[in-house]
Design a protein around this motif. Structure first.
Motif, PDB file in Angstrom:
ATOM      1  N   VAL A 209       0.850  -1.201   0.000  1.00 37.48           N
ATOM      2  CA  VAL A 209       0.000   0.000   0.000  1.00 37.48           C
ATOM      3  C   VAL A 209       0.879   1.242   0.000  1.00 37.48           C
ATOM      4  O   VAL A 209       1.779   1.371   0.834  1.00 37.48           O
ATOM      5  N   GLY A 210       0.625   2.161  -0.914  1.00 37.69           N
ATOM      6  CA  GLY A 210       1.369   3.408  -0.983  1.00 37.69           C
ATOM      7  C   GLY A 210       0.645   4.549  -0.306  1.00 37.69           C
ATOM      8  O   GLY A 210      -0.592   4.566  -0.226  1.00 37.69           O
ATOM      9  N   VAL A 211       1.412   5.508   0.205  1.00 37.04           N
ATOM     10  CA  VAL A 211       0.857   6.704   0.853  1.00 37.04           C
ATOM     11  C   VAL A 211       0.744   7.824  -0.179  1.00 37.04           C
ATOM     12  O   VAL A 211       1.683   8.068  -0.943  1.00 37.04           O
ATOM     13  N   THR A 212      -0.388   8.516  -0.170  1.00 40.69           N
ATOM     14  CA  THR A 212      -0.613   9.589  -1.140  1.00 40.69           C
ATOM     15  C   THR A 212      -0.647  10.972  -0.503  1.00 40.69           C
ATOM     16  O   THR A 212      -0.648  11.982  -1.211  1.00 40.69           O
ATOM     17  N   GLY A 213      -0.689  11.047   0.835  1.00 37.44           N
ATOM     18  CA  GLY A 213      -0.682  12.351   1.483  1.00 37.44           C
ATOM     19  C   GLY A 213      -1.030  12.252   2.953  1.00 37.44           C
ATOM     20  O   GLY A 213      -1.386  11.187   3.465  1.00 37.44           O
ATOM     21  N   PHE A 214      -0.909  13.401   3.642  1.00 31.17           N
ATOM     22  CA  PHE A 214      -1.302  13.519   5.035  1.00 31.17           C
ATOM     23  C   PHE A 214      -2.389  14.576   5.135  1.00 31.17           C
ATOM     24  O   PHE A 214      -2.299  15.626   4.495  1.00 31.17           O
ATOM     25  N   LYS A 215      -3.391  14.303   5.966  1.00 27.76           N
ATOM     26  CA  LYS A 215      -4.535  15.195   6.068  1.00 27.76           C
ATOM     27  C   LYS A 215      -4.646  15.758   7.477  1.00 27.76           C
ATOM     28  O   LYS A 215      -4.323  15.084   8.461  1.00 27.76           O
ATOM     29  N   GLY A 216      -5.122  16.986   7.558  1.00 24.15           N
ATOM     30  CA  GLY A 216      -5.350  17.608   8.852  1.00 24.15           C
ATOM     31  C   GLY A 216      -5.416  19.106   8.732  1.00 24.15           C
ATOM     32  O   GLY A 216      -4.952  19.678   7.740  1.00 24.15           O
ATOM     33  N   ALA A 217      -6.000  19.746   9.735  1.00 18.98           N
ATOM     34  CA  ALA A 217      -6.074  21.204   9.795  1.00 18.98           C
ATOM     35  C   ALA A 217      -5.001  21.688  10.758  1.00 18.98           C
ATOM     36  O   ALA A 217      -5.243  21.827  11.957  1.00 18.98           O
ATOM     37  N   GLY A 218      -3.793  21.894  10.256  1.00 18.69           N
ATOM     38  CA  GLY A 218      -2.679  22.307  11.101  1.00 18.69           C
ATOM     39  C   GLY A 218      -1.952  21.137  11.716  1.00 18.69           C
ATOM     40  O   GLY A 218      -0.729  21.104  11.759  1.00 18.69           O
ATOM     41  N   LYS A 219      -2.713  20.153  12.194  1.00 21.33           N
ATOM     42  CA  LYS A 219      -2.128  18.947  12.797  1.00 21.33           C
ATOM     43  C   LYS A 219      -2.634  17.732  12.047  1.00 21.33           C
ATOM     44  O   LYS A 219      -3.792  17.693  11.623  1.00 21.33           O
ATOM     45  N   VAL A 220      -1.764  16.744  11.900  1.00 20.31           N
ATOM     46  CA  VAL A 220      -2.154  15.566  11.147  1.00 20.31           C
ATOM     47  C   VAL A 220      -3.303  14.833  11.835  1.00 20.31           C
ATOM     48  O   VAL A 220      -3.339  14.708  13.064  1.00 20.31           O
ATOM     49  N   GLY A 221      -4.249  14.390  11.020  1.00 22.68           N
ATOM     50  CA  GLY A 221      -5.377  13.624  11.543  1.00 22.68           C
ATOM     51  C   GLY A 221      -5.581  12.315  10.821  1.00 22.68           C
ATOM     52  O   GLY A 221      -6.318  11.451  11.305  1.00 22.68           O
ATOM     53  N   ALA A 222      -4.933  12.177   9.661  1.00 27.65           N
ATOM     54  CA  ALA A 222      -5.090  10.946   8.895  1.00 27.65           C
ATOM     55  C   ALA A 222      -3.973  10.829   7.861  1.00 27.65           C
ATOM     56  O   ALA A 222      -3.412  11.830   7.408  1.00 27.65           O
ATOM     57  N   VAL A 223      -3.670   9.592   7.511  1.00 32.73           N
ATOM     58  CA  VAL A 223      -2.749   9.304   6.417  1.00 32.73           C
ATOM     59  C   VAL A 223      -3.565   8.798   5.243  1.00 32.73           C
ATOM     60  O   VAL A 223      -4.309   7.812   5.372  1.00 32.73           O
ATOM     61  N   ALA A 224      -3.466   9.479   4.119  1.00 27.46           N
ATOM     62  CA  ALA A 224      -4.182   9.057   2.912  1.00 27.46           C
ATOM     63  C   ALA A 224      -3.353   8.014   2.184  1.00 27.46           C
ATOM     64  O   ALA A 224      -2.159   8.220   1.924  1.00 27.46           O
ATOM     65  N   THR A 225      -3.958   6.875   1.876  1.00 27.24           N
ATOM     66  CA  THR A 225      -3.263   5.812   1.150  1.00 27.24           C
ATOM     67  C   THR A 225      -4.074   5.412  -0.077  1.00 27.24           C
ATOM     68  O   THR A 225      -5.223   5.819  -0.249  1.00 27.24           O
ATOM     69  N   GLU A 226      -3.444   4.564  -0.900  1.00 27.60           N
ATOM     70  CA  GLU A 226      -4.128   4.056  -2.088  1.00 27.60           C
ATOM     71  C   GLU A 226      -5.341   3.209  -1.719  1.00 27.60           C
ATOM     72  O   GLU A 226      -6.237   3.014  -2.553  1.00 27.60           O
ATOM     73  N   ALA A 227      -5.384   2.727  -0.466  1.00 26.26           N
ATOM     74  CA  ALA A 227      -6.478   1.873  -0.022  1.00 26.26           C
ATOM     75  C   ALA A 227      -7.428   2.587   0.933  1.00 26.26           C
ATOM     76  O   ALA A 227      -8.251   1.943   1.584  1.00 26.26           O
TER      77      ALA A 227
END
Length: 405
Positions: A209-227
């Motif tokens: 599984v590859g990572v496509t980005g990090f999500k959050g408003a100022g602080k990370v809240g989730a890791v976006a992956t291909e899955a």
């Protein structure tokens, strides 16, 4: 004191500090200048993802020398200073800010830097990379508060930090684009062993599984992956390192997967040497150049380069070696193989019980080997087998009742 009596070392990590120590131990009486970009005096890096991160080692234990050692040994330690340019014609290095220091001999020991993911959200709070002491402090504090940890990359740094996070009581997910952890380092067979060890400890492994980005408003809240997205309070990115070769490149030295040196760790400039992570060194056992980013190489190559700087006859030809500690696993590995550069893996001992040897064979020769928790004999017999280059019988190799060798 003139530059004729000055040896300059750029990089105040393990290789650079051990080189300075060796220059004095070998009787060099001239000026030694050790320049480091970090504010800290030289320290040991393996604890940053092992004992220090776990809280088993205190801060003082990671430093290579006492604070007084540098003054007592007349080593000018310049911390928090970056060398911006190497002027080979003038035999000078230029520091950021313009100060120039002349040298008779120069050692480049600039180490490596973590590879950064080129994805959105890389700069969010809570996204961590691990290379420096203060970064280990930050991670240790973050783990102490608990939460959901997502580790991106199942290499050595990734798995060691995952183990530390689990010990701290965090919920841990590891995301890796390859089919097994440590696949490039150990191949899929032994990668699967480490995968199972982490699953037993409650780690959620997301392989392939590859990572496509990090999500959050100022602080990370989730890791976006291909899955899909994975909730995260803390992210650790461990996707490899790149050698810090900018100085060498700017000075016109040969750089290709590190700085090319000969067996004396000397570049094509007879007064410029390289050691540690950046040194791409010919290895007679494997008949090709190898660049190693592990602790033992820094420990060995720094002193070897220092001796060569003093005109001693040096033929650096060490086997690559590294070790790891994860949960109740203690492992040592030595040797080398290119991707796909072995025919089979032979094990000896209790694989399921994580107490065994593994040997990588190319044809009928052992090219690499490791042990897990086999401390009575350790890695020594493996090293002897690799260096001997003798044909081995795989059945005898696998038999714990047969002597190794």
């Amino acid at each position: 004191m003139s530059s004729e009596q000055t040896h300059v070392i750029v990089g105040a990590g393990m290789a650079g500090a051990k080189a300075a120590e060796t220059l004095r131990a070998e009787g060099f009486e001239g000026r030694i200048v050790l320049v480091g970009a970090e504010q800290e005096r030289p320290y040991d890096r393996p604890p940053l993802s092992k004992g220090y991160l776990l809280g088993d080692q205190d801060r003082d234990s990671v430093y290579l020398h006492s604070l007084n050692w540098y003054g007592d040994n007349h080593v000018e330690l310049l911390t928090g200073r970056r060398v911006s340019r190497l002027d080979r014609a003038a035999h000078e290095v230029e520091l950021a800010g313009g100060e120039r220091i002349g040298y008779a001999k120069l050692l480049l020991a600039t180490g490596s830097s973590p590879r950064r993911l080129k994805v959105d959200g890389n700069d969010l709070d809570g996204v961590h990379y691990l290379r420096r002491l203060e970064q280990s402090d930050d991670l240790r504090n973050a783990f102490a508060h608990g939460g959901r940890v997502v580790v991106v990359g199942a290499g050595w740094i990734g798995l060691e930090t995952a183990a530390a996070a689990r010990r701290a009581g965090c919920e841990v997910t590891v995301v890796e684009p390859l089919a097994q952890p440590l696949q490039n380092a150990l191949g899929p067979e032994m990668g699967a062993v480490f995968a199972e060890a982490h699953r037993r400890q409650g780690v959620d492994l997301r392989l392939g599984v590859g990572v496509t980005g990090f999500k959050g408003a100022g602080k990370v809240g989730a890791v976006a992956t291909e899955a899909g997205d994975i909730p995260a309070d803390i992210v650790v990115v461990g996707v490899g390192a790149r050698p810090n070769t900018e100085l060498a490149e700017g000075a016109g030295l040969t750089v290709d997967n590190g700085v090319h040196v000969d067996a004396a760790l000397r570049t094509e400039d007879p007064d410029v040497f390289a050691a540690g992570d950046i040194a791409n060194v010919p290895n007679s056992r494997y008949g090709q150049r190898i660049r190693v980013e592990h602790w033992q190489h820094a420990v060995d190559s720094g002193p070897a380069a220092a001796k060569a700087m003093l005109g001693q006859d040096v033929a650096y030809d060490q086997l690559p070696y590294f070790f790891t500690d994860q949960y109740d696993i203690g492992m040592e590995f030595t040797g080398w193989f290119a991707r796909g550069g072995y025919d089979r893996v032979v094990t000896r001992g209790d694989v399921d019980g994580l107490s065994f040897y593994a040997f990588w064979l190319a044809g009928d020769e052992v090219v690499a080997g490791m042990h897990l928790n086999q401390w009575d004999d350790g890695i020594g017999p493996v090293t002897e087998l690799i260096r001997a280059r003798k044909a081995v019988d795989p059945a005898r190799l696998a038999d714990p009742g047969s002597p190794l060798g």
